[in-house]
Design an enzyme around this catalytic site. Sequence first.
Site, PDB file in Angstrom:
ATOM      1  N   ASP A  13       0.823  -1.218   0.000  1.00 29.56           N
ATOM      2  CA  ASP A  13       0.000   0.000   0.000  1.00 29.56           C
ATOM      3  C   ASP A  13       0.856   1.267   0.000  1.00 29.56           C
ATOM      4  OD1 ASP A  13      -2.227  -1.588   0.119  1.00 29.56           O
ATOM      5  OD2 ASP A  13      -2.560  -1.285   2.264  1.00 29.56           O
ATOM      6  N   ARG A  93       0.934   4.867  16.770  1.00 30.21           N
ATOM      7  CA  ARG A  93       0.590   5.813  15.709  1.00 30.21           C
ATOM      8  C   ARG A  93       0.993   7.248  16.019  1.00 30.21           C
ATOM      9  NH1 ARG A  93       1.006   1.807  13.744  1.00 30.21           N
ATOM     10  NH2 ARG A  93      -0.429   0.628  12.450  1.00 30.21           N
ATOM     11  N   ASP A 122      -6.814   4.057  12.594  1.00 32.87           N
ATOM     12  CA  ASP A 122      -5.476   4.628  12.426  1.00 32.87           C
ATOM     13  C   ASP A 122      -5.486   5.958  11.694  1.00 32.87           C
ATOM     14  OD1 ASP A 122      -4.184   2.668  13.840  1.00 32.87           O
ATOM     15  OD2 ASP A 122      -3.779   1.421  12.098  1.00 32.87           O
ATOM     16  N   SER A 173      -4.351  -9.684   7.855  1.00 31.21           N
ATOM     17  CA  SER A 173      -3.684  -8.401   7.920  1.00 31.21           C
ATOM     18  C   SER A 173      -3.163  -8.250   9.346  1.00 31.21           C
ATOM     19  CB  SER A 173      -4.700  -7.320   7.553  1.00 31.21           C
ATOM     20  OG  SER A 173      -4.362  -6.118   8.179  1.00 31.21           O
TER      21      SER A 173
END
Length: 398
Positions: A13, A93, A122, A173
């Site tokens: 990605d 994050r 996120d 994932s």
Amino acid sequence: MDKCVLAYSGGLDTSVAIRWIAEKYDVEVIAVAIDVGEEKNYEAIRAKALLVGAAESVVVDAREEFCRDYITRALAANLMYEGRYPCFTALARPLLAQHQVRVAKERGARFLAHGCTGKGNDQVRFEVTYAALAPEMEIIAPAREWGMTREQEIDYAAEHGIPVPVGKASPYSTDTNLWGRSIEAGVIEDPSQEAPADAWEWTAEVADAPAEPVYVKVDFEQGVPVALDGEKLSGAALVGRLNALAGAHGVGRIDMLENRLVGIKSRELYEAPAATVLLEAHRDLEAMCLDRETAHFKPYLELRYAELVYYGLWFTPLREAIDAFLQQTQQRVTGQVTMKLYKGRAMAIARQSEYSLYDYSLATYDKGDLFDPADSPGFIRLWGLPARIVGEVGRKKG
Ligand code: ARG
């Protein structure tokens, strides 16, 4: 040319994002990856960003910083979202975004970008951090804009000379750092079915865990774990070692339904062996060192703290204010807890502290008892006075 600083993971990605952003926005893309203990090859990741078209590629080793500024606070807050999720992704994050913003300011960038989809938490955590630390910068969220399926992304990658992961793609994932590992997608999305065995990587199946328990002594200084079995270790080394040790005993598997910030309920699998051990040990030591009223009040703030972290509100005045309170409570949380790891459980079985509020001479039922039971009737008379008054009125009124 304007610059855009992208939070880069090395995956498909964000690799596609480098090219896509450069073309669509006509900017130079600077990739920033941070190592928070994912045990990936960061040199390869740094090189890959350049290979796929980044103008510059930065890798930050943030493992000790993650421990010092985030995991330490998580422990002080006994941090668990909805009682079970130790928030490892939610904690990493803001740190990643923080480094991204630092690089963006140093390079005079106009844009900040991340590879999150529009359905998760996120994106919120990144963008709230950007807003707090660099409100003047503009945000690009390619995965939210481009609307490509995974197949289309692979085609795009092939056309642009971006290496595509070879072999059978993982059916799941995952997201990993020192504090835990998450597994999502595929068959896991059916909450009526037991999670498949191949989803777990860090934790042994309880049936396969060693037949004998292992004991580990954890030393805390002011709420911070500093040593295992008497050996002083850096935060990252200590957490890494506990992940391996406790994971082998099947400690730290979590299978839960969770309320996302964006309103969706999702089924999540987590593996967090070190977090499970350290949170349990820390809670146990607090039970010995905190006075009763602090111990009873603190969980209210912990609950709120977990929401703030999960909701992406790390860089906010309330989080900082609660932290100040929590730090104050940790001043005497110093001592040693012995943990027994056995068949999926992490249990505190012994503890000691120079600040212990446990007083044997008050607690014992044996001789040497200093507690005077004669003090009790008067105490109970006043304590129960309101109840007595209500009872009397009730009796008179029938
Ligand atoms: N549900 C967890 C959270 O929101 C973990 C998410 C991990 N997945 C991801 N795509 N980053 O914090």
